[in-house]
Motif scaffolding. Structure first.
Motif, short mmCIF file in Angstrom:
data_model
loop_
_atom_site.label_atom_id
_atom_site.label_comp_id
_atom_site.label_asym_id
_atom_site.label_seq_id
_atom_site.Cartn_x
_atom_site.Cartn_y
_atom_site.Cartn_z
N SER A 476 32.27 31.51 16.26
CA SER A 476 33.47 31.03 15.56
C SER A 476 34.21 32.16 14.84
N VAL A 477 34.26 33.32 15.51
CA VAL A 477 35.05 34.43 14.98
C VAL A 477 36.00 34.90 16.08
N ALA A 478 37.08 35.57 15.69
CA ALA A 478 38.00 36.13 16.67
C ALA A 478 37.30 37.26 17.43
N PRO A 479 37.59 37.43 18.72
CA PRO A 479 36.93 38.50 19.49
C PRO A 479 37.11 39.89 18.87
N ASP A 480 38.31 40.18 18.33
CA ASP A 480 38.47 41.52 17.74
C ASP A 480 37.76 41.64 16.39
N MET A 481 37.48 40.51 15.73
CA MET A 481 36.64 40.54 14.53
C MET A 481 35.20 40.89 14.91
N LEU A 482 34.70 40.29 16.00
CA LEU A 482 33.37 40.64 16.50
C LEU A 482 33.29 42.13 16.81
N TYR A 483 34.32 42.64 17.48
CA TYR A 483 34.38 44.07 17.83
C TYR A 483 34.31 44.93 16.57
N CYS A 484 35.13 44.60 15.57
CA CYS A 484 35.21 45.42 14.36
C CYS A 484 33.93 45.33 13.54
N LEU A 485 33.29 44.16 13.51
CA LEU A 485 32.02 44.03 12.80
C LEU A 485 30.94 44.89 13.46
N LYS A 486 30.88 44.86 14.79
CA LYS A 486 29.90 45.68 15.49
C LYS A 486 30.18 47.17 15.29
N LEU A 487 31.45 47.53 15.31
CA LEU A 487 31.83 48.93 15.05
C LEU A 487 31.35 49.36 13.67
N LEU A 488 31.56 48.51 12.68
CA LEU A 488 31.14 48.82 11.31
C LEU A 488 29.62 48.96 11.21
N GLU A 489 28.91 48.01 11.80
CA GLU A 489 27.45 48.00 11.69
C GLU A 489 26.80 49.18 12.42
N GLU A 490 27.41 49.62 13.51
CA GLU A 490 26.81 50.69 14.31
C GLU A 490 27.26 52.08 13.90
N THR A 491 28.45 52.20 13.32
CA THR A 491 28.99 53.54 13.04
C THR A 491 29.39 53.75 11.58
N GLY A 492 29.55 52.67 10.80
CA GLY A 492 30.03 52.80 9.43
C GLY A 492 31.54 52.93 9.34
N ILE A 493 32.24 52.72 10.46
CA ILE A 493 33.71 52.82 10.46
C ILE A 493 34.30 51.43 10.18
N CYS A 494 35.13 51.36 9.17
CA CYS A 494 35.74 50.08 8.77
C CYS A 494 37.22 50.07 9.16
N VAL A 495 37.56 49.24 10.14
CA VAL A 495 38.95 49.01 10.55
C VAL A 495 39.21 47.51 10.48
N VAL A 496 40.46 47.09 10.65
CA VAL A 496 40.81 45.68 10.48
C VAL A 496 41.18 45.08 11.83
N PRO A 497 40.62 43.93 12.18
CA PRO A 497 40.96 43.31 13.47
C PRO A 497 42.43 42.92 13.55
N GLY A 498 42.99 43.05 14.74
CA GLY A 498 44.40 42.73 14.94
C GLY A 498 44.72 41.28 14.66
N SER A 499 43.73 40.39 14.78
CA SER A 499 43.98 38.97 14.51
C SER A 499 44.39 38.74 13.07
N GLY A 500 44.11 39.67 12.18
CA GLY A 500 44.55 39.54 10.79
C GLY A 500 46.02 39.87 10.59
N PHE A 501 46.66 40.45 11.61
CA PHE A 501 48.07 40.84 11.52
C PHE A 501 48.95 40.00 12.45
N GLY A 502 48.31 39.31 13.40
CA GLY A 502 49.05 38.57 14.41
C GLY A 502 49.19 39.42 15.66
N GLN A 503 49.10 38.78 16.81
CA GLN A 503 49.22 39.48 18.09
C GLN A 503 49.47 38.44 19.18
N ARG A 504 50.00 38.88 20.29
CA ARG A 504 50.25 37.95 21.39
C ARG A 504 48.94 37.35 21.88
#
Length: 565
Positions: A476-504
């Protein structure tokens, strides 16, 4: 415990005799419910302390404010830039500080445009002037240049008691408003600016919220509709939700470097008109999160559209100093409006916004900003002043910082050489990092990044395999949120999923700042590249095609996107 004792002992004793029936009843109810004070030896306890001492349960009353009684508009507000991904980053960072082992040594917060947090150094002249204003005794120090002292003295003379600690007028300190008007006139090559139309604000956000409060009204099909770009800065969707206005999404053209297409504006307007009354058109230029710089022709078309459809234009221009592409130039909406002729310039209602937080200064913490308002009905403008008066005034140190941005050292002044050196260094490094980010991201299979023409962000589109999309749906999360969470957990890099800004629909992105130092940014991009390839390998049935860029964007539906409407 100690606080309870302190409060109980400080409270006046309840009188033993009452002089009215109501007070007698109150006494009876109080002691019947809770019992008399408890004696312990010779010590006397209040009821609350006695319950703690004796182990008796403390009766709790129902909360007045619960999720059931909370303002529903507050629940509707979302702000991705400081959302759950950032909370998770904070948890990981605290774990690292406590010695928890990770495959990385630090969390790199590329989620927000906070320049100084990323290591950018303050502009010396700005800090000198603000320091002098805050501590005027320093005016006697030979360590400060004369031009900094002159500016500080001028600002202090316009402050009550010649102190930055006094309230200013609700619209701001007069000499600072005059300096802003002079700056706008210079910036726009002689287009006149009236200081009476300038309002100092607590960052640009405060001004944006104030204008929206004036405009939003109505119920049902007469509710105010606010046109916002998608992708957008989440301040807008949050403010619209809070004010119970209607989101009208118009999509920027990713295939044309996030350009604003006038036909898309018309589509969004006509679709929304069936459900609400569109009254406001918001533009972010240079763009956040998309980093594009709109052309003069595009701005003319937008202003013509606003003129024809009778829309109030809100021009968010806080990144006006952040233009990196040699093929691009910042054009203010006001200047373009002036050049379109008096029929436009004297009629289109326009509010434009600027801030201390961005540009080359990056002074986010001062919360300084201003807005210039054109063609507002005089009676409505009086209501704006009233609205601003409720919050008394914006922070006066932030106003002083804003003054330095619009009134920097002049060629003949002693601080000029150092100021230009520092300003150029910041902007040159940002331009280098903008190009570096675009190049490295576009070298990765499954990532496509438009040129970062301006502002401080990249908004690359990422390919997410179907298996990863299915996993995200199961969680029950957006696919790009899953991507960003995994990126954070594996590398320590914190970025924001595009679903938080709107996208096609059917596309996925993330937003990252280009603010880390060049060395740290290169490290970040290298780790991101390695992560993305691992992600594709983990979720794909076969190796990705090296030319496998994200799926093409779908055409927007005639129906509104319910996530943002």
């Amino acid at each position: 415990m100690h606080l309870l004792k302190h409060l109980v002992h400080r409270c006046p004793p309840v009188p033993r005799r009452t002089t009215s029936l109501s007070s007698s009843l109150w006494q009876h109810a109080r002691f019947k419910t809770r019992g008399p004070p408890v004696r312990s030896g010779s010590k006397r306890f209040g009821t609350a302390e006695a319950s703690v001492k004796t182990g008796d349960p403390v009766r709790t009353r129902e909360k007045t404010l619960t999720m059931a009684t909370l303002n529903p508009q507050v629940k509707a507000v979302e702000y991705a830039v400081r959302g759950p991904i950032v909370t998770k980053a904070g948890d990981i960072e605290r774990g690292l500080q406590q010695g928890k082992k990770q495959s990385f040594t630090e969390v790199i917060k590329a989620n927000i445009g906070d320049a100084h947090a990323m290591g950018q150094q303050p502009i010396t002249f700005l800090r000198q002037v603000v320091a002098l204003c805050c501590f005027p005794e320093l005016l006697e120090s030979p360590a400060f240049p004369d031009d900094a002292k002159q500016r500080a003295q001028r600002i202090l003379q316009d402050c009550g008691g010649q102190s930055l600690g006094s309230y200013s007028a609700s619209q701001g300190v007069e000499c600072i408003r005059r300096d802003i008007a002079d700056y706008i006139t210079r910036r726009d090559q002689g287009v006149p600016s009236d200081w009476n139309s300038i309002y100092l604000t607590t960052g640009a956000s405060d001004g944006i919220m104030s204008i929206l409060k004036l405009i939003v009204s109505g119920r049902g099909t007469s509710r105010t509709g606010v046109m916002i770009p998608i992708p957008q800065y989440p301040l807008y969707s949050a403010a619209i939700s809070e004010l119970e206005a209607v989101h009208i999404n118009y999509y920027l053209d990713e295939d044309d470097c996030w350009a604003l297409d006038i036909e898309e504006l018309q589509r969004a307007y006509l679709t929304a008109k069936q459900q609400c009354q569109p009254r406001v058109l918001c533009i972010i230029n240079p763009g956040n999160p998309t980093g594009q710089v709109q052309s003069k022709k595009c701005i003319e078309e937008v202003l013509h559209f606003a003129y024809v459809e009778n829309l109030f234009v809100m021009a968010d221009e806080v990144y006006q100093d952040n233009v990196y592409s040699p093929d691009c130039q910042f054009h203010s909406f006001k200047k373009v409006l002036y050049e379109m002729g008096p029929e436009y310039f004297n009629n289109v209602e326009l509010a434009s916004f600027h801030s201390t937080s961005k540009g080359y200064t990056g002074e986010c913490g001062f919360r300084g900003g201003y807005m210039e308002v054109l063609n507002m009905d005089p009676q409505v403008e009086a209501q704006l002043v009233k609205l601003l008066s409720v919050r008394l005034c914006p922070p006066v140190p932030g106003q002083a910082a804003m003054d330095v941005i619009v009134n920097p050292p002049k060629v003949h002044e002693p601080s000029y050489a150092q100021f230009i050196k520092e300003k150029s260094a910041v902007l040159d490094v940002l331009a280098h990092k903008a190009m570096l980010t675009e190049q490295i991201l576009n070298s990765v299979s499954g990532i496509k990044c438009n040129p970062v023409q301006g502002a401080m962000y990249a908004f690359p589109q990422i390919f997410i395999p179907p298996r990863a999309i299915q996993e995200a749906q199961s969680l029950s999360v957006a696919p790009d949120m899953l991507y960003c969470l995994k990126l954070l957990e594996e590398t320590g890099i914190c970025v924001v999923p595009g679903s938080g800004f709107g996208q096609r629909e059917g596309t996925f992105h993330f937003r990252m700042t280009i603010l880390p130092s060049p060395e740290k940014l290169e490290l970040l991009l290298g780790q991101l590249k390695e992560f993305h390839l691992r992600f594709l390998e983990e979720y794909s049935q076969q190796e990705p095609d090296p030319q496998n860029h994200p799926r093409p964007a779908q055409e927007p539906s005639d129906q509104p996107d319910r996530r943002f409407y």
